[in-house]
Design an enzyme around this catalytic site. Sequence first.
Site, PDB file in Angstrom:
ATOM      1  N   GLY A 186       1.085  -9.950   4.523  1.00 40.57           N
ATOM      2  CA  GLY A 186       2.149  -9.106   5.401  1.00 40.57           C
ATOM      3  C   GLY A 186       1.344  -8.621   6.358  1.00 40.57           C
ATOM      4  O   GLY A 186       1.422  -9.505   7.409  1.00 40.57           O
ATOM      5  N   ASP A 231       1.082  -0.889  -0.148  1.00 43.97           N
ATOM      6  CA  ASP A 231       0.508   0.240   0.102  1.00 43.97           C
ATOM      7  C   ASP A 231       0.679   1.635  -0.131  1.00 43.97           C
ATOM      8  O   ASP A 231       0.686   2.376  -0.554  1.00 43.97           O
ATOM      9  CB  ASP A 231      -0.638  -0.628   0.996  1.00 43.97           C
ATOM     10  CG  ASP A 231      -2.339   1.128   1.356  1.00 43.97           C
ATOM     11  OD1 ASP A 231      -2.860   1.999  -0.192  1.00 43.97           O
ATOM     12  OD2 ASP A 231      -2.633   1.213   2.378  1.00 43.97           O
TER      13      ASP A 231
END
Length: 169
Positions: free
Chosen positions: A122, A33
């Site tokens: 993650g 992101d």
Amino acid sequence: MKIELIKGDITKIKADAIVNAANSSLLGGGGVDGAIHRAGGQQILKECIDIRNRQGKCNTGEAVVTTAGNLPAKYVIHTVGPVWNDNEEKESKLLANCYKNSLKLAESLEAKIIAFPNISTGIYRFPKELAGKIAVDEVKNFKSDVIEKVIFVCFDAENEEIYKKLLKE
């Protein structure tokens, strides 16, 4: 639909759409992101803020789209993956929705090539083997006359090995 596997950086992939493993605020964060927001520039953040002002946060499993700013893609599809809390049935369904909704959105944009990161594996701690299986199953089961190629972009060798094995099955 062709499926390709690449170990690398999703911000460098030339595709009609790349998928961002976003958080519900849509304001950028860590991992993929943050990388997409940094590489794509202010335009992506500005559009994410516009989306938030229109609809509020993005719910887990849903997907929204922005342009890709400075990235080599045309669009960024932002989807919010589930945080792993040991509720396999619920979280697996939410992760499957990330892939399904991203593919539907890509199709509506007439994207021929879409690239996915390893969503939720993650900091959201989704088990990589299970996440890979869900990703591959959802892509293989999605029928499209528009999308020609799906690229799984693995950031690390562990995910790359998992996807290699899954794509051989």
